[in-house]
Design an enzyme around this catalytic site. Structure first.
Site, PDB file in Angstrom:
ATOM      1  N   CYS A   2       0.825  -1.196   0.000  1.00 19.29           N
ATOM      2  CA  CYS A   2       0.000   0.000   0.000  1.00 19.29           C
ATOM      3  C   CYS A   2       0.868   1.258   0.000  1.00 19.29           C
ATOM      4  O   CYS A   2       2.028   1.225   0.381  1.00 19.29           O
ATOM      5  CB  CYS A   2      -0.901   0.006   1.220  1.00 19.29           C
ATOM      6  SG  CYS A   2      -1.873  -1.499   1.418  1.00 19.29           S
ATOM      7  N   ARG A  27       3.824   0.203  -6.311  1.00 22.80           N
ATOM      8  CA  ARG A  27       3.767  -0.671  -5.146  1.00 22.80           C
ATOM      9  C   ARG A  27       2.643  -1.695  -5.258  1.00 22.80           C
ATOM     10  O   ARG A  27       2.605  -2.658  -4.497  1.00 22.80           O
ATOM     11  CB  ARG A  27       3.537   0.162  -3.878  1.00 22.80           C
ATOM     12  CG  ARG A  27       4.734   0.981  -3.481  1.00 22.80           C
ATOM     13  CD  ARG A  27       4.353   1.975  -2.400  1.00 22.80           C
ATOM     14  NE  ARG A  27       5.564   2.581  -1.857  1.00 22.80           N
ATOM     15  CZ  ARG A  27       6.106   2.254  -0.703  1.00 22.80           C
ATOM     16  NH1 ARG A  27       5.562   1.324   0.023  1.00 22.80           N
ATOM     17  NH2 ARG A  27       7.195   2.840  -0.280  1.00 22.80           N
ATOM     18  N   TRP A  75      -3.351  -2.583  -1.432  1.00 25.19           N
ATOM     19  CA  TRP A  75      -3.146  -3.918  -1.995  1.00 25.19           C
ATOM     20  C   TRP A  75      -3.677  -4.897  -0.968  1.00 25.19           C
ATOM     21  O   TRP A  75      -3.155  -5.019   0.111  1.00 25.19           O
ATOM     22  CB  TRP A  75      -1.669  -4.180  -2.307  1.00 25.19           C
ATOM     23  CG  TRP A  75      -1.518  -5.428  -3.106  1.00 25.19           C
ATOM     24  CD1 TRP A  75      -1.015  -6.621  -2.694  1.00 25.19           C
ATOM     25  CD2 TRP A  75      -1.912  -5.625  -4.461  1.00 25.19           C
ATOM     26  NE1 TRP A  75      -1.068  -7.547  -3.702  1.00 25.19           N
ATOM     27  CE2 TRP A  75      -1.614  -6.965  -4.798  1.00 25.19           C
ATOM     28  CE3 TRP A  75      -2.502  -4.804  -5.426  1.00 25.19           C
ATOM     29  CZ2 TRP A  75      -1.879  -7.492  -6.060  1.00 25.19           C
ATOM     30  CZ3 TRP A  75      -2.760  -5.334  -6.676  1.00 25.19           C
ATOM     31  CH2 TRP A  75      -2.445  -6.654  -6.979  1.00 25.19           C
ATOM     32  N   ASN A  99      -0.650   1.187   6.411  1.00 26.39           N
ATOM     33  CA  ASN A  99       0.136   0.170   5.710  1.00 26.39           C
ATOM     34  C   ASN A  99       0.530  -0.904   6.704  1.00 26.39           C
ATOM     35  O   ASN A  99       0.817  -0.598   7.869  1.00 26.39           O
ATOM     36  CB  ASN A  99       1.433   0.762   5.132  1.00 26.39           C
ATOM     37  CG  ASN A  99       1.181   1.588   3.897  1.00 26.39           C
ATOM     38  OD1 ASN A  99       0.075   1.633   3.380  1.00 26.39           O
ATOM     39  ND2 ASN A  99       2.219   2.249   3.418  1.00 26.39           N
ATOM     40  N   GLY A 100       0.637  -2.146   6.250  1.00 27.58           N
ATOM     41  CA  GLY A 100       1.121  -3.213   7.111  1.00 27.58           C
ATOM     42  C   GLY A 100       0.021  -4.166   7.529  1.00 27.58           C
ATOM     43  O   GLY A 100      -1.059  -4.220   6.941  1.00 27.58           O
ATOM     44  N   GLU A 483      22.138 -17.235 -14.004  1.00 28.73           N
ATOM     45  CA  GLU A 483      21.736 -15.840 -14.153  1.00 28.73           C
ATOM     46  C   GLU A 483      22.925 -14.970 -14.556  1.00 28.73           C
ATOM     47  O   GLU A 483      22.788 -14.056 -15.385  1.00 28.73           O
ATOM     48  CB  GLU A 483      21.106 -15.330 -12.853  1.00 28.73           C
ATOM     49  CG  GLU A 483      20.765 -13.850 -12.827  1.00 28.73           C
ATOM     50  CD  GLU A 483      19.735 -13.437 -13.857  1.00 28.73           C
ATOM     51  OE1 GLU A 483      19.566 -12.216 -14.054  1.00 28.73           O
ATOM     52  OE2 GLU A 483      19.102 -14.312 -14.495  1.00 28.73           O
ATOM     53  N   LYS A 487      23.116 -12.705 -17.976  1.00 32.23           N
ATOM     54  CA  LYS A 487      23.388 -11.264 -18.006  1.00 32.23           C
ATOM     55  C   LYS A 487      24.529 -10.938 -18.958  1.00 32.23           C
ATOM     56  O   LYS A 487      24.466  -9.972 -19.714  1.00 32.23           O
ATOM     57  CB  LYS A 487      23.746 -10.770 -16.592  1.00 32.23           C
ATOM     58  CG  LYS A 487      22.568 -10.642 -15.667  1.00 32.23           C
ATOM     59  CD  LYS A 487      21.646  -9.532 -16.109  1.00 32.23           C
ATOM     60  CE  LYS A 487      20.205  -9.818 -15.761  1.00 32.23           C
ATOM     61  NZ  LYS A 487      19.554 -10.900 -16.463  1.00 32.23           N
ATOM     62  N   GLU A 490      23.384 -11.368 -22.570  1.00 32.41           N
ATOM     63  CA  GLU A 490      22.360 -10.395 -22.945  1.00 32.41           C
ATOM     64  C   GLU A 490      22.967  -9.059 -23.363  1.00 32.41           C
ATOM     65  O   GLU A 490      22.538  -8.466 -24.363  1.00 32.41           O
ATOM     66  CB  GLU A 490      21.414 -10.140 -21.765  1.00 32.41           C
ATOM     67  CG  GLU A 490      20.310 -11.151 -21.586  1.00 32.41           C
ATOM     68  CD  GLU A 490      19.416 -10.801 -20.411  1.00 32.41           C
ATOM     69  OE1 GLU A 490      18.192 -10.887 -20.565  1.00 32.41           O
ATOM     70  OE2 GLU A 490      19.941 -10.441 -19.338  1.00 32.41           O
ATOM     71  N   HIS A 506      31.816 -34.096 -17.340  1.00 33.18           N
ATOM     72  CA  HIS A 506      30.835 -34.681 -18.247  1.00 33.18           C
ATOM     73  C   HIS A 506      30.692 -33.864 -19.532  1.00 33.18           C
ATOM     74  O   HIS A 506      29.628 -33.880 -20.154  1.00 33.18           O
ATOM     75  CB  HIS A 506      29.489 -34.828 -17.538  1.00 33.18           C
ATOM     76  CG  HIS A 506      29.545 -35.759 -16.370  1.00 33.18           C
ATOM     77  ND1 HIS A 506      29.380 -37.119 -16.481  1.00 33.18           N
ATOM     78  CD2 HIS A 506      29.784 -35.507 -15.056  1.00 33.18           C
ATOM     79  CE1 HIS A 506      29.503 -37.671 -15.282  1.00 33.18           C
ATOM     80  NE2 HIS A 506      29.746 -36.710 -14.405  1.00 33.18           N
ATOM     81  N   LYS A 605      11.946  -5.680 -23.295  1.00 33.22           N
ATOM     82  CA  LYS A 605      11.785  -5.757 -21.850  1.00 33.22           C
ATOM     83  C   LYS A 605      10.704  -6.756 -21.457  1.00 33.22           C
ATOM     84  O   LYS A 605      10.892  -7.578 -20.571  1.00 33.22           O
ATOM     85  CB  LYS A 605      11.453  -4.374 -21.284  1.00 33.22           C
ATOM     86  CG  LYS A 605      11.352  -4.353 -19.762  1.00 33.22           C
ATOM     87  CD  LYS A 605      12.664  -4.756 -19.107  1.00 33.22           C
ATOM     88  CE  LYS A 605      12.591  -4.765 -17.604  1.00 33.22           C
ATOM     89  NZ  LYS A 605      13.788  -5.352 -16.989  1.00 33.22           N
TER      90      LYS A 605
END
Length: 610
Positions: A2, A27, A75, A99-100, A483, A487, A490, A506, A605
């Site tokens: 939130c 958010r 949210w 919030n929370g 990853e 990167k 890319e 192997h 993107k």
């Protein structure tokens, strides 16, 4: 998460509040609302389901005026998305945004019902409104009432309250959910994030844990958890609001790499206390669903697939729940078997990845207990079509090569894993506290990883004339190596591959020579000695090694092996930590290669077509 905005001014504040909400839409939201009072004590509350624009249109239609107000994007955690569950909530003359999660809201609800209060929403926030209204009956001021109410709340919250009968002040309380106060000239503001206020001020004060502040047009008074008046530092912000502005950085990717400490704080906000994960913060019905999960099926593409592969180790090791991870474009085209009580998790930065979305739609017809998405873009298709949306809150990510979306996905999944283990009795309170402590430490540890930027920049020179690179890792660091390879390929166009280090014999050893850099991720864990044996296999064949090693791992540098010593961090969160130097390496190699870092060739993107 939130978003909160508040203002006390001599001018009308409706436009300021709505603009602040727009800046917090990253958010996540399902509804939005404002409560504004004028100097004649006339209160206007408007709430709307959906995007902030819906609220803005309603405010324009009603010509809302008033110099004191609060606003909120929600949210949902307690109660479905609806106007009646949207903030602000009102009790008598008291208006509240929050919030929370209030963990003891059910017990407080029963107490307040016995006192004659009627609840009209399903939210935990309404408890705060009634509790403050009750305390104000015997308190000498609104601040005193808020402090008394706050002492009865358990959980994480940032909450702002005003009394219609006193339209000159706002009172805010903070526990585990950030609140920032912005200073103007003859007017003051507050928000859950300074980005909401950058169009009206650059002077900010961050409240500390347990603080309660009283804000009028001309002054701000802050009191600590003991009720003692305290001074908090006022800073001048140089933050940039415009997500399309690179600020001091050369590229969006660089900016987003360095935003990761802040992004991780956003992911954590309101979801963990000092020693526990708040399961309810994951989403509506999270406790009921997670307590029944016997299997997890993760579906994703690209970087998100790599984060799922890393999290698989956590699901099985920490939560004791079996986990499969599959590339969405493969999953959707095979005749898969759905396991009993299986939770489907889709991972996506954009929430619009075509293969992932198609796989979700197919899987929902095949008997999964529930579908959850872990996503960065609220209102996206994956968010709308999933039973639970766990937002990463990484903020806008413009660089095509995803960085902060990856680390925030990992942080979100670590919290999810812990919640599942807790709800099923497989994670003890001691283990939960250990995990949460490691999560809390992450932002500072990522800052320490970013401090290696110049050293990695110099190291990148060694890759200037290379055409191939091999990345090695073991256990949960194999997906981190995956990853890292993604990167590098890319944005530098260097052919890069990742292997589980135990697989060297192997096949990959055939590729090793002096022209093939081998990058090794080497934390100090149970597999370290086996990893060292794999490193020796590379050295014996003339390979050139670059080892990112825990400072306690015991590697020694020589002509064939460069050591980049990394500070020792918790084994639980180390995979997230080691991601950052890999990102920096790919970025600096791409600079040397002269490629288009933010918009690499042939890539987009969000992959919204098959």
């Amino acid at each position: 998460m939130c978003g909160i905005v508040g203002a006390v001014a001599q001018r009308d504040v409706a436009e300021i509040l709505v603009e602040g909400l727009r800046r917090l839409e990253y958010r996540g939201y399902d509804s939005a609302g404002v409560a504004i009072v004028d100097d004649k004590q006339n209160l206007t509350r408007i709430r709307r389901l959906g995007k902030v624009q819906e609220l803005s249109d309603a405010i324009d239609e009603q010509h809302v005026v008033g110099g004191t107000g609060i606003a909120h994007t929600r949210w949902a955690t307690h109660g479905e998305p609806s106007e009646i569950n949207a903030h602000p909530h009102i009790s008598g003359d008291i208006s509240v945004v929050h919030n929370g999660i209030i963990e003891n809201h059910e017990a407080l609800r029963e107490v307040l019902k016995a006192r004659g209060y009627e609840f009209v929403s399903q939210t935990d926030t309404e408890v705060i409104a009634h509790l403050v209204e009750w305390e104000l009956r015997s308190a000498s001021s609104l601040r005193e009432a808020v402090q008394s109410a706050a002492a009865q709340l358990e959980g994480a919250y940032g909450t702002v309250i005003f009394d219609r009968k006193d339209p000159t002040r706002l009172v805010v309380a903070r526990s585990g959910s950030p609140i920032v106060i912005g200073f103007g000239v003859g007017e003051n503001f507050l928000a859950s994030d300074q980005l909401a206020l950058l169009n009206v001020t650059r002077r900010f004060m961050y409240l500390e844990e347990g603080d309660v502040a009283e804000m009028t047009r001309r002054e701000v008074k802050v009191f600590d958890s003991q009720g003692q008046a305290v001074e908090r530092e006022v800073i001048e912000s140089n933050a940039e609001h415009d997500a399309g502005d690179k600020g001091q950085y050369r590229h969006f990717m660089q900016k987003e790499i360095f935003e990761q400490p802040t992004a991780l704080k956003g992911t954590m906000e309101g979801r963990i206390t000092h020693n526990s994960v708040i399961t309810e913060s994951i989403g509506v019905n999270a406790v009921e669903i997670l307590s029944k999960v016997e299997h997890v099926q993760i579906i994703a593409c690209g970087t998100s697939y790599n984060s799922g592969m890393a999290a698989r180790y956590w699901f099985e090791d920490i939560a004791g729940v079996s986990c499969d991870v599959e590339i969405a474009s493969e999953f959707r085209y095979r005749n898969f078997v759905t396991r009993p009580n299986s939770l489907l998790i889709t991972l996506s930065q954009s929430g619009e990845t075509a293969d992932t979305l198609a796989a979700l739609r197919i899987a929902k017809q095949r008997g999964y207990m529930a579908a959850m998405t872990i996503c960065n873009v609220s209102g996206s298709s994956l968010v709308r079509e999933s039973d639970i949306a766990f937002m990463t809150r990484a903020g806008t990510e413009i660089g095509v090569a995803s960085t902060k979306a990856f680390t925030t996905q990992l942080a979100a999944m670590l919290m999810l894993v812990t919640a599942i283990g807790k709800e099923q009795g497989r994670v003890s309170s001691e283990k939960e506290a250990e995990i949460v402590e490691a999560i809390h430490a992450l932002p500072v540890q990522i800052e320490s990883a970013l401090a290696f930027d110049k050293q990695i920049e110099a190291l990148a020179e060694d890759f200037a004339d290379k055409h191939h690179t091999l990345f090695l890792g073991r256990g949960e660091y194999y997906p981190i190596a995956m990853e890292a390879a993604l990167k590098l390929k890319e944005i530098s166009y260097i052919h890069a591959e990742a292997y589980a280090a135990g697989e060297l014999k192997h096949g990959p050893l055939a590729l090793i020579d002096a022209d093939m850099p081998v990058v090794v991720i080497a934390p100090n864990n149970d597999l370290l000695e086996k990893l060292k044996s794999n490193v020796e296999e590379v050295r014996a064949r003339g390979g050139l090694l670059y080892v990112f090693a825990d400072e306690q791992a015991g590697f020694e540098e020589d002509d064939t092996m460069k050591i980049i010593p990394m500070p020792h961090v918790s084994e639980i969160t180390a995979p997230i930590f080691y991601t950052v130097p890999m990102q920096l390496l790919s970025y600096h190699v791409a600079l040397i290669k002269g490629t288009d870092v933010d918009q690499p060739r042939n890539l987009a993107k969000a992959v919204t077509v098959e």
